[in-house]
Scaffold this active site. Structure first.
Site, PDB file in Angstrom:
ATOM      1  N   SER A  52      69.031 -18.720  19.156  1.00 19.14           N
ATOM      2  CA  SER A  52      68.611 -19.878  18.345  1.00 19.14           C
ATOM      3  C   SER A  52      69.567 -20.299  17.166  1.00 19.14           C
ATOM      4  O   SER A  52      69.760 -19.139  16.966  1.00 19.14           O
ATOM      5  CB  SER A  52      67.256 -20.025  18.222  1.00 19.14           C
ATOM      6  OG  SER A  52      66.374 -19.784  19.192  1.00 19.14           O
TER       7      SER A  52
HETATM    8  N1  SAH Z   1      65.195 -15.496  20.823  1.00 24.06           N
HETATM    9  C1  SAH Z   1      66.557 -15.366  21.741  1.00 24.06           C
HETATM   10  C2  SAH Z   1      66.985 -16.528  22.878  1.00 24.06           C
HETATM   11  C3  SAH Z   1      66.835 -16.149  23.670  1.00 24.06           C
HETATM   12  S1  SAH Z   1      67.067 -17.954  24.595  1.00 24.06           S
HETATM   13  C4  SAH Z   1      67.875 -15.258  20.756  1.00 24.06           C
HETATM   14  O1  SAH Z   1      68.042 -14.474  19.473  1.00 24.06           O
HETATM   15  O2  SAH Z   1      68.606 -14.426  21.840  1.00 24.06           O
HETATM   16  C5  SAH Z   1      65.579 -17.964  25.891  1.00 24.06           C
HETATM   17  C6  SAH Z   1      65.517 -16.466  26.577  1.00 24.06           C
HETATM   18  O3  SAH Z   1      64.294 -16.223  27.471  1.00 24.06           O
HETATM   19  C7  SAH Z   1      66.923 -16.464  27.314  1.00 24.06           C
HETATM   20  O4  SAH Z   1      67.597 -15.138  27.510  1.00 24.06           O
HETATM   21  C8  SAH Z   1      65.990 -16.530  29.172  1.00 24.06           C
HETATM   22  O5  SAH Z   1      66.236 -15.924  30.325  1.00 24.06           O
HETATM   23  C9  SAH Z   1      64.430 -15.926  28.291  1.00 24.06           C
HETATM   24  N2  SAH Z   1      63.361 -17.068  29.129  1.00 24.06           N
HETATM   25  C10 SAH Z   1      63.305 -17.436  29.687  1.00 24.06           C
HETATM   26  N3  SAH Z   1      61.976 -17.403  30.869  1.00 24.06           N
HETATM   27  C11 SAH Z   1      61.214 -15.663  30.448  1.00 24.06           C
HETATM   28  C12 SAH Z   1      60.267 -15.090  31.364  1.00 24.06           C
HETATM   29  N4  SAH Z   1      59.576 -16.508  31.651  1.00 24.06           N
HETATM   30  N5  SAH Z   1      60.224 -14.548  31.024  1.00 24.06           N
HETATM   31  C13 SAH Z   1      60.622 -13.653  29.605  1.00 24.06           C
HETATM   32  N6  SAH Z   1      61.925 -14.382  29.283  1.00 24.06           N
HETATM   33  C14 SAH Z   1      61.760 -16.049  29.412  1.00 24.06           C
END
Ligand code: SAH
Length: 203
Positions: A52
């Site tokens: 993000s």
């Molecule tokens: N806060 C993170 C943002 C990552 S983007 C950062 O600082 O990098 C969102 C993430 O959510 C992705 O890595 C994706 O794989 C994960 N995601 C999506 N659905 C999910 C679920 N049901 N359980 C756990 N992670 C999930």
């Protein structure tokens, strides 16, 4: 980054600002984008996922109202960047990520930063982590059509949950606070996140 993007847009929580001054964001993005790591935008972190925008990380953590003593559940740990910030402003962080490769990479970087109060779990975060509940705060960094009920159930009395809720291309950042049997829901801002994929998210 902190001065113009965060303070300049109204982020006031000193612990959040201090943590975001310390955490080396360039370690968490794809190497090809390291030069843009402190820019005002989301960036690719592999597997079609994005880290993000710094302002969004700050605004979401600020909205949790942490004081330093909390156990926090993070869903969508991704690169581990937000996890590293949370590890500084909270007492303990449980981070759930569904993509194994991302979780392993995040663990390695967080170990390098000595973030010893972080537990990373691989799995479907829409189910929460019932064995470790309740949590004083829950933060979800992927979007879902609705707030998964398992998560509000695992929120402690007086706790706050922040997550993007809405359609595939556009969502609202929502905060749920729990007091007694009631859940108070506020809409904080418009936003756009990748999909929360799981049993109680997108299929
Ligand atoms: N806060 C993170 C943002 C990552 S983007 C950062 O600082 O990098 C969102 C993430 O959510 C992705 O890595 C994706 O794989 C994960 N995601 C999506 N659905 C999910 C679920 N049901 N359980 C756990 N992670 C999930």
């Amino acid at each position: 980054m902190v001065g113009s993007q965060l303070v300049g847009r109204g982020i006031k929580n000193k612990a959040v600002l201090d943590a975001m001054r310390i955490v080396p964001r360039h370690l968490f993005v794809d190497e090809a984008f390291a030069g843009q790591a402190y820019g005002d935008s989301p960036l690719p972190i592999g597997e079609g996922q994005t880290i993000s925008q710094p302002y969004m990380v700050a605004a979401m953590i600020e909205a949790l109202g942490l004081t330093g003593s909390e156990r926090v559940l993070e869903i969508g740990g991704g690169s581990g960047y937000q996890t590293a910030v949370l590890a500084i402003v909270a007492w303990k962080v449980y981070s759930v990520e569904r993509i194994n490769r991302m979780a392993v990479k995040a663990r390695r970087i967080l170990d390098g930063l000595h973030a010893s109060n972080v537990v990373i779990r691989i799995g479907d975060g829409t189910l929460g982590l019932p064995a470790e509940a309740p949590f004083d705060a829950i933060i979800v960094s992927a979007a879902s059509p609705e707030v998964p009920e398992a998560l509000t159930r695992q929120l402690a009395e007086g706790g706050a949950l922040v997550m993007p809720v809405g359609g595939e291309n556009k969502q609202s950042l929502v905060r749920i606070t729990k007091s007694g049997a009631s859940l108070r829901r506020e809409t904080l801002a418009g936003c756009r996140f990748v999909k929360l994929v799981g049993k109680h998210g997108w299929q």
